[in-house]
Scaffold this active site. Structure first.
Site, mmCIF file in Angstrom:
data_model
loop_
_atom_site.group_PDB
_atom_site.id
_atom_site.type_symbol
_atom_site.label_atom_id
_atom_site.label_comp_id
_atom_site.label_asym_id
_atom_site.label_seq_id
_atom_site.Cartn_x
_atom_site.Cartn_y
_atom_site.Cartn_z
ATOM 1 N N MET A 187 -35.074 97.120 -47.928
ATOM 2 C CA MET A 187 -33.921 97.547 -47.121
ATOM 3 C C MET A 187 -33.312 98.871 -47.584
ATOM 4 S SD MET A 187 -33.937 95.333 -44.808
ATOM 5 C CE MET A 187 -32.384 95.530 -43.944
ATOM 6 N N ASN A 205 -45.451 99.635 -43.116
ATOM 7 C CA ASN A 205 -44.233 98.848 -42.914
ATOM 8 C C ASN A 205 -44.494 97.843 -41.803
ATOM 9 O OD1 ASN A 205 -41.410 98.177 -43.128
ATOM 10 N ND2 ASN A 205 -41.044 99.369 -41.264
ATOM 11 N N HIS A 238 -42.292 95.855 -38.730
ATOM 12 C CA HIS A 238 -41.009 95.856 -38.027
ATOM 13 C C HIS A 238 -41.035 94.740 -36.978
ATOM 14 C CE1 HIS A 238 -37.285 97.456 -36.457
ATOM 15 N NE2 HIS A 238 -37.785 97.385 -35.243
ATOM 16 N N THR A 255 -43.667 84.374 -37.586
ATOM 17 C CA THR A 255 -44.961 83.694 -37.672
ATOM 18 C C THR A 255 -46.090 84.688 -37.409
ATOM 19 O OG1 THR A 255 -43.950 81.650 -36.922
ATOM 20 C CG2 THR A 255 -46.325 81.807 -36.681
ATOM 21 N N GLN A 256 -45.880 85.563 -36.445
ATOM 22 C CA GLN A 256 -46.908 86.565 -36.134
ATOM 23 C C GLN A 256 -46.963 87.662 -37.201
ATOM 24 O OE1 GLN A 256 -49.118 85.952 -33.839
ATOM 25 N NE2 GLN A 256 -47.948 84.095 -33.474
ATOM 26 N N GLU A 257 -45.804 88.007 -37.768
ATOM 27 C CA GLU A 257 -45.799 88.994 -38.851
ATOM 28 C C GLU A 257 -46.731 88.544 -39.973
ATOM 29 O OE1 GLU A 257 -42.017 90.443 -40.290
ATOM 30 O OE2 GLU A 257 -41.026 89.934 -38.431
HETATM 31 C C1 GRF Z 1 -39.150 90.900 -41.590
HETATM 32 O O1 GRF Z 1 -38.580 90.482 -40.380
HETATM 33 C C2 GRF Z 1 -39.740 92.271 -41.419
HETATM 34 O O2 GRF Z 1 -40.228 92.512 -40.149
HETATM 35 C C3 GRF Z 1 -38.546 93.157 -41.687
HETATM 36 O O3 GRF Z 1 -37.845 92.511 -42.711
HETATM 37 C C4 GRF Z 1 -38.114 91.122 -42.672
HETATM 38 C C5 GRF Z 1 -38.621 90.736 -44.025
HETATM 39 O O4 GRF Z 1 -38.734 89.349 -44.172
HETATM 40 N N1 GRF Z 1 -38.998 94.487 -42.031
HETATM 41 P P1 GRF Z 1 -39.403 88.767 -45.496
HETATM 42 O O5 GRF Z 1 -38.577 89.261 -46.682
HETATM 43 O O6 GRF Z 1 -40.830 89.227 -45.563
HETATM 44 O O7 GRF Z 1 -39.280 87.285 -45.351
#
Ligand code: GRF
Length: 219
Positions: A93, A110, A112, A175-177
């Site tokens: 962040m 990254n 998003h 879930t998709q991330e």
């Molecule tokens: C995720 O939603 C990602 O897309 C955003 O920050 C969040 C991180 O979640 N950049 P985590 O710390 O990986 O659980």
């Protein structure tokens, strides 16, 4: 056998994407070695995840530094000390300056929680719900000097329902991330990504003339 890609993951919080990357490496789905996890926050739960897997977990609190450049110089030194080849932002962040980004040209990725270029910035899931889009998703991209902007590597789409909240949509996207982040890094590890004119060419990608996501599914 080529040596695995050396990763450095930067986090600030829960680290569920970090966990997905660790799991993909342990399942041999990602040909990479996670050299170091760095958090700018000492209380980030992701640090515990890293230590649980025996991975170096380093805290570099941004508040301890008098300037952004001094903080980033420490980040860069740590990433170099661990011989990191690809910098993976996973819920990190802090905005990174051109000074940092130019140190790792096309070597920072990254994720998003939106289908960029829609809804950059914070609260992307809330923006999607409030705008009433019926399809949302996640994007993995190379980091350039504009926030949530660089060349797009991979996207996954999910439906949005009228009773969705920021939280319910966020969970569906997350879930998709967890699926696409390790897959996108694997494409990098395989040398299949080429950036040309601000766009990413994925060599030997699978194509489909019929794949589709429609939302609502039936009318
Ligand atoms: C995720 O939603 C990602 O897309 C955003 O920050 C969040 C991180 O979640 N950049 P985590 O710390 O990986 O659980």
């Amino acid at each position: 056998m080529p040596s695995p890609l050396s990763l450095g993951v930067l986090i600030s919080g829960s680290g569920t994407n970090l966990q997905a990357i660790i799991d993909a490496i342990e399942r041999d789905e990602l040909t990479a070695a996670l050299r170091v996890v760095i958090s700018n926050r000492p209380d980030a739960y992701g640090l515990m995840r890293a230590r649980h897997h025996g991975l170096p977990a380093v805290v570099i609190p941004h508040k301890d530094f008098s300037s952004r450049q001094a903080f980033e110089a420490k980040l860069i030194k740590t990433l170099h000390d661990y011989q990191v080849e690809l910098v993976v932002l996973a819920g990190f962040m802090r905005l990174l300056s051109p000074f940092f980004i130019r140190t790792f040209p096309q070597r920072i990725v990254n994720i998003h929680p939106a289908l960029l270029p829609a809804f950059p910035g914070i609260h992307a899931q809330r923006q999607a719900v409030e705008r009433g889009v019926r399809i949302a998703g996640a994007t993995v991209h190379f980091v350039d000097e504009e926030t949530d902007h660089g060349p797009i590597i991979m996207q996954a789409a999910v439906p949005v329902y009228p009773d969705d909240t920021e939280e319910s949509l966020g969970a569906r996207i997350l879930t998709q991330e967890h699926r696409i982040y390790p897959q996108a890094i694997q494409l990098f590890a395989e040398g299949r990504l080429e950036v040309r004119g601000g766009r990413v060419i994925v060599h030997n990608e699978i194509r489909s003339q019929t794949a589709t996501l429609r939302s609502p599914e039936s009318v």
